[in-house]
Design an enzyme around this catalytic site. Structure first.
Site, PDB file in Angstrom:
ATOM      1  N   HIS A  55       0.843  -1.207   0.000  1.00  0.00           N
ATOM      2  CA  HIS A  55       0.000   0.000   0.000  1.00  0.00           C
ATOM      3  C   HIS A  55       0.878   1.257   0.000  1.00  0.00           C
ATOM      4  O   HIS A  55       0.691   2.178   0.789  1.00  0.00           O
ATOM      5  CB  HIS A  55      -0.953  -0.040   1.194  1.00  0.00           C
ATOM      6  CG  HIS A  55      -1.831  -1.259   1.171  1.00  0.00           C
ATOM      7  ND1 HIS A  55      -3.118  -1.247   0.693  1.00  0.00           N
ATOM      8  CD2 HIS A  55      -1.567  -2.540   1.511  1.00  0.00           C
ATOM      9  CE1 HIS A  55      -3.627  -2.470   0.760  1.00  0.00           C
ATOM     10  NE2 HIS A  55      -2.702  -3.276   1.259  1.00  0.00           N
ATOM     11  N   HIS A  59      -1.541   3.117  -5.296  1.00  0.00           N
ATOM     12  CA  HIS A  59      -1.732   1.665  -5.214  1.00  0.00           C
ATOM     13  C   HIS A  59      -3.210   1.341  -5.247  1.00  0.00           C
ATOM     14  O   HIS A  59      -4.052   2.224  -5.119  1.00  0.00           O
ATOM     15  CB  HIS A  59      -1.099   1.119  -3.926  1.00  0.00           C
ATOM     16  CG  HIS A  59      -1.808   1.547  -2.686  1.00  0.00           C
ATOM     17  ND1 HIS A  59      -1.611   2.775  -2.094  1.00  0.00           N
ATOM     18  CD2 HIS A  59      -2.755   0.935  -1.923  1.00  0.00           C
ATOM     19  CE1 HIS A  59      -2.377   2.900  -1.025  1.00  0.00           C
ATOM     20  NE2 HIS A  59      -3.099   1.791  -0.898  1.00  0.00           N
ATOM     21  N   HIS A  65      -8.103  -7.036   1.298  1.00  0.00           N
ATOM     22  CA  HIS A  65      -7.558  -6.110   2.290  1.00  0.00           C
ATOM     23  C   HIS A  65      -8.394  -6.118   3.589  1.00  0.00           C
ATOM     24  O   HIS A  65      -7.848  -6.008   4.681  1.00  0.00           O
ATOM     25  CB  HIS A  65      -7.551  -4.699   1.683  1.00  0.00           C
ATOM     26  CG  HIS A  65      -6.763  -3.669   2.424  1.00  0.00           C
ATOM     27  ND1 HIS A  65      -5.703  -3.958   3.257  1.00  0.00           N
ATOM     28  CD2 HIS A  65      -6.884  -2.308   2.439  1.00  0.00           C
ATOM     29  CE1 HIS A  65      -5.218  -2.828   3.753  1.00  0.00           C
ATOM     30  NE2 HIS A  65      -5.912  -1.829   3.282  1.00  0.00           N
TER      31      HIS A  65
END
Ligand SMILES: [Zn+2]
Length: 216
Positions: A55, A59, A65
């Site tokens: 990250h 990005h 996540h």
């Protein structure tokens, strides 16, 4: 970073430059680009080794996540990453609220990029501060209701510091892919062709990306 002013048929780089020591999310390691072989020191070639969070800089976030079984970043469809995007200039310096998005025609499957006060400065060269401009949870729910396909913003995380987790859960849980860490200084509101290609990192919750825009 110098961004050329928009002119037709010119691709504009809206990625943050990645370099050692650049800003990173608190708790993640320093960004390091380490030259382990150097022609200046007699090696036959220059070779750099990268050490950074997935990250870092510009990005993308994958559902993985915030969801254990969510899709990883290698599975993001090209249909999400390439095509027209609406860039919205948000005047509210505190956060991107529902009221900041209501006046726009946000259609299902659309791509939305949020330019905020973060882009007034080279945020990637600064120290982290919790007072960055992020998306509120109510605005995230609105984007999910509108069934947009992708949302981008000009900071390391999309949600405000206070509502960051909820904003991620709302967006990623609704199948919305996220671009973070854009740098949009000098790019006016409007519709652009967008290409944003994250690295094909197998199993990863995110990946660094290069993002470019061209005025339509
Ligand atoms: Zn994120």
């Amino acid at each position: 970073m110098e961004i050329s002013r928009s002119s037709e048929n010119t691709w504009l780089d809206v990625s943050a430059p990645v370099h050692s020591g650049m800003q990173h999310w608190p708790g993640e390691p320093e960004v390091l680009i380490d030259r382990i072989a150097d022609m200046g020191k007699g090696n036959v070639a220059n070779v750099s080794v990268l050490s950074m969070s997935a990250h870092t800089g510009t990005h993308m976030d994958a559902p993985r996540h915030f969801f254990k079984e969510g899709k990883d970043i290698s599975l993001v469809p090209f249909e999400v990453l390439i095509g027209p995007a609406l860039l919205i200039e948000v005047k509210n310096p505190q956060r991107v609220d529902l009221s900041d998005l209501m006046d726009y025609d946000l259609r299902p499957e659309s791509r939305v990029l949020l330019k905020t006060a973060n882009s007034e400065k080279e945020w990637f060269n600064m120290d982290f501060s919790k007072s960055y401009t992020g998306l509120s949870a109510s605005a995230a729910k609105y984007l999910a209701e509108r069934k947009v396909r992708l949302v981008g913003i000009d900071f390391l995380s999309i949600g405000t510091y206070e509502e960051d987790e909820e904003v991620h859960r709302v967006l990623l849980g609704s199948g919305i892919w996220i671009i973070e860490g854009l740098y949009l200084k000098g790019i006016p509101e409007g519709i652009y062709d967008m290409i944003c290609l994250p690295l094909r990192l197998i199993g990863s919750d995110g990946a660094p990306a290069r993002a470019v825009l061209r005025k339509i």
